[in-house]
Design an enzyme around this catalytic site. Structure first.
Site, mmCIF file in Angstrom:
data_model
loop_
_atom_site.group_PDB
_atom_site.id
_atom_site.type_symbol
_atom_site.label_atom_id
_atom_site.label_comp_id
_atom_site.label_asym_id
_atom_site.label_seq_id
_atom_site.Cartn_x
_atom_site.Cartn_y
_atom_site.Cartn_z
ATOM 1 C CD GLU A 19 38.166 49.789 42.912
ATOM 2 O OE1 GLU A 19 37.290 48.924 43.098
ATOM 3 O OE2 GLU A 19 39.335 49.494 42.623
ATOM 4 C CG HIS A 28 38.231 45.642 46.721
ATOM 5 N ND1 HIS A 28 39.207 46.603 46.850
ATOM 6 C CD2 HIS A 28 37.711 45.820 45.486
ATOM 7 C CE1 HIS A 28 39.262 47.339 45.757
ATOM 8 N NE2 HIS A 28 38.369 46.876 44.896
ATOM 9 C CG HIS A 42 35.802 48.001 47.613
ATOM 10 N ND1 HIS A 42 34.941 47.665 46.602
ATOM 11 C CD2 HIS A 42 35.460 47.230 48.676
ATOM 12 C CE1 HIS A 42 34.125 46.707 47.024
ATOM 13 N NE2 HIS A 42 34.426 46.424 48.285
ATOM 14 C CG HIS A 74 41.459 44.821 42.703
ATOM 15 N ND1 HIS A 74 40.399 43.977 42.565
ATOM 16 C CD2 HIS A 74 40.938 46.063 42.744
ATOM 17 C CE1 HIS A 74 39.268 44.676 42.517
ATOM 18 N NE2 HIS A 74 39.568 45.953 42.637
ATOM 19 C CE1 TYR A 105 30.685 44.037 39.128
ATOM 20 C CE2 TYR A 105 31.286 43.343 41.342
ATOM 21 C CZ TYR A 105 31.639 43.870 40.116
ATOM 22 O OH TYR A 105 32.940 44.231 39.874
ATOM 23 C CG HIS A 157 39.442 39.680 33.084
ATOM 24 N ND1 HIS A 157 39.420 40.777 33.896
ATOM 25 C CD2 HIS A 157 39.321 38.610 33.899
ATOM 26 C CE1 HIS A 157 39.275 40.373 35.143
ATOM 27 N NE2 HIS A 157 39.225 39.074 35.177
#
Ligand SMILES: [Fe+2]
Length: 449
Positions: A351, A381, A375, A345, A360, A302
């Site tokens: 973020e 995370h 984050h 990542h 979510y 993705h």
């Protein structure tokens, strides 16, 4: 207008847009609340109709390309809505730089929804800053806020010289009665209020809670689409600016101004919402997030989450936004042989996420509607144990991610917690533990999965 015609052509009548709004992103709009209040063919006639005053509101320097400005035709010029200023304190609304010495912003943080207060709160007194980034004085960076609003502003008005405000409701309905017209918003919609625009916030259906991104920097714009081309994501036609609306009300009123992180109040004798007609491209907007058309993977893997950017506020360096506003909404997941949630990542961007409704996919538990997470720059995370195991072992077929809408305010600058975020808001002490049970699977055996 439907002029008589003989050609057989059938003309459209009116517009599909709901009454009170005009469609299109950054159009050069024109609107008048009284007939012929808007000068025809020029900006600054010797005398304006109805005895109105002509005034320009500029959102960019004059020679910016394109310049953003709006011509207003109003009952009084703005200098009459501005007397002597007195400093006031709004202790929960902070501006960058604001780095409390006894708090660390190095860590992964998550909050439960901030509960409503027993105290009546307006748009100004109910603003709770969670993080700040950059520097309001040099017009870089941002702040994130939660608002808790139960009361309408009465004979009270506000503008921010510091910032453009992106408003993301999560509960309740609000009305922004602005100099340029009325914007009503509810959860799953957003509003963008430009720097310098005067407004009053009313509660239509309370209590109201939501998120605000205060953009100190360059204005939000639609992101470049690159190879995606002209369609999908946020389409320009779905942004709505209000038609002109004014009030001629002479009552003692206050105007509060946010300026370089300080708040000042001035007392005036009338409503400043007195713009009878306007034209230009510097205006407030609303946008329905349900119109956002996500684009994603249709075979395997993705793309980066930048594919979900609704709006971006550029910094001086291409590709590293002052703020990206990113939306994670309902969508189909169809990628084959793929770990479908966000991968693990760490990222130079910082973020801040909020949940508008639903669940979510990377965090089935603990990140609930009204909640937030942070984050920060270069902190690792990713999915928690439950999400990882489920996604790694699922039988992959077309799968609808339903009932979900979360967003991210992502900035190139580190975000610093406020005292409220670190000490008063419902910070989850155990957030870091969501990765605790991730186990080592490697034992050197080839082919093991
Ligand atoms: Fe992330």
């Amino acid at each position: 207008m439907n002029a008589p015609h003989t050609s057989g052509l059938v003309q459209a009548k009116g517009t599909l847009t709901e009454p009170g709004y005009m469609p299109g992103w950054a159009n050069d709009f024109e609107t008048e609340a009284l007939p012929d209040a808007l000068p025809r063919g020029m900006n600054s006639p010797q005398k304006c109709n109805y005895g109105l005053y002509g005034e320009q509101l500029s959102g960019t320097a004059f020679t910016a390309n394109p310049p953003e400005r709006t011509w207003c035709y109003r009952i009084r010029p703005s200098v009459k809505h501005s007397a002597r200023y007195a400093r006031i304190d709004l202790p929960y609304w902070k501006s960058a730089p604001h780095i409390p010495e006894d708090l660390t912003s190095l860590g992964q943080y998550r909050w439960d929804p901030v509960p409503h207060s027993d105290e009546p709160l307006t748009w100004l007194t109910g603003m709770r800053t969670m993080t700040t980034a950059g520097d309001v004085n040099t017009q870089v960076g941002m702040a994130s806020h939660i608002y808790l609003v139960t009361e309408s502003m009465k004979d009270a008005y506000f503008f921010s010289a510091d910032s453009e405000l992106l408003v993301v409701p999560q509960e309740g309905r609000l009305r922004f009665a602005t100099e340029l017209g009325i914007i009503d918003i509810e959860p799953k919609e957003i509003a963008i209020i430009p720097r310098g625009l005067v407004y009053r916030v009313e509660v239509l259906d309370g209590p109201c809670r939501g998120f605000v991104c205060e953009n100190y920097g360059q204005k939000f714009e639609l992101p470049g689409r690159g190879p995606i081309g002209a369609n999908c994501m946020a389409n320009p036609r779905d942004f709505k600016a209000p038609v002109a609306a004014f009030e001629d009300r002479e009552v003692p009123s206050t105007l509060t101004v946010k300026w370089c992180g300080q708040f000042h109040e001035t007392k005036i004798g009338q409503s400043p919402l007195d713009v009878v007609a306007w034209h230009g491209n510097y205006a407030p907007y609303k946008y329905d997030l349900r119109n956002y058309c996500p684009v994603g993977a249709i075979l395997f893997d993705h793309p980066d989450p930048s594919i979900f950017t609704v709006l971006t506020a550029p910094s001086g360096v291409p590709g590293t936004a002052n703020i990206d506003f990113v939306l994670f909404r309902e969508r189909w997941m169809v990628a084959e042989n793929t770990f479908r949630p966000p991968w693990y990542h760490k990222n130079i961007m910082s973020e801040l996420m909020g949940n508008i409704y639903g669940q979510y996919d990377a965090k089935p538990q603990g990140f609930v509607p009204g909640g937030m997470s942070l984050h920060n720059m270069m902190l690792p995370h990713g999915p928690d144990r439950e999400a990882f195991e489920k996604a790694s072992n699922a039988n992959l077929g077309p799968d609808k991610l339903d009932r979900t809408m979360s967003f991210m305010f992502e900035t190139r600058f580190p975000q610093h917690l406020t005292e409220f975020a670190g000490k008063e808001a419902p910070l989850q002490d155990d957030y870091i533990d969501c990765w605790e049970s991730l186990e080592k699977k490697f034992d050197g055996t080839p082919g093991k999965k």
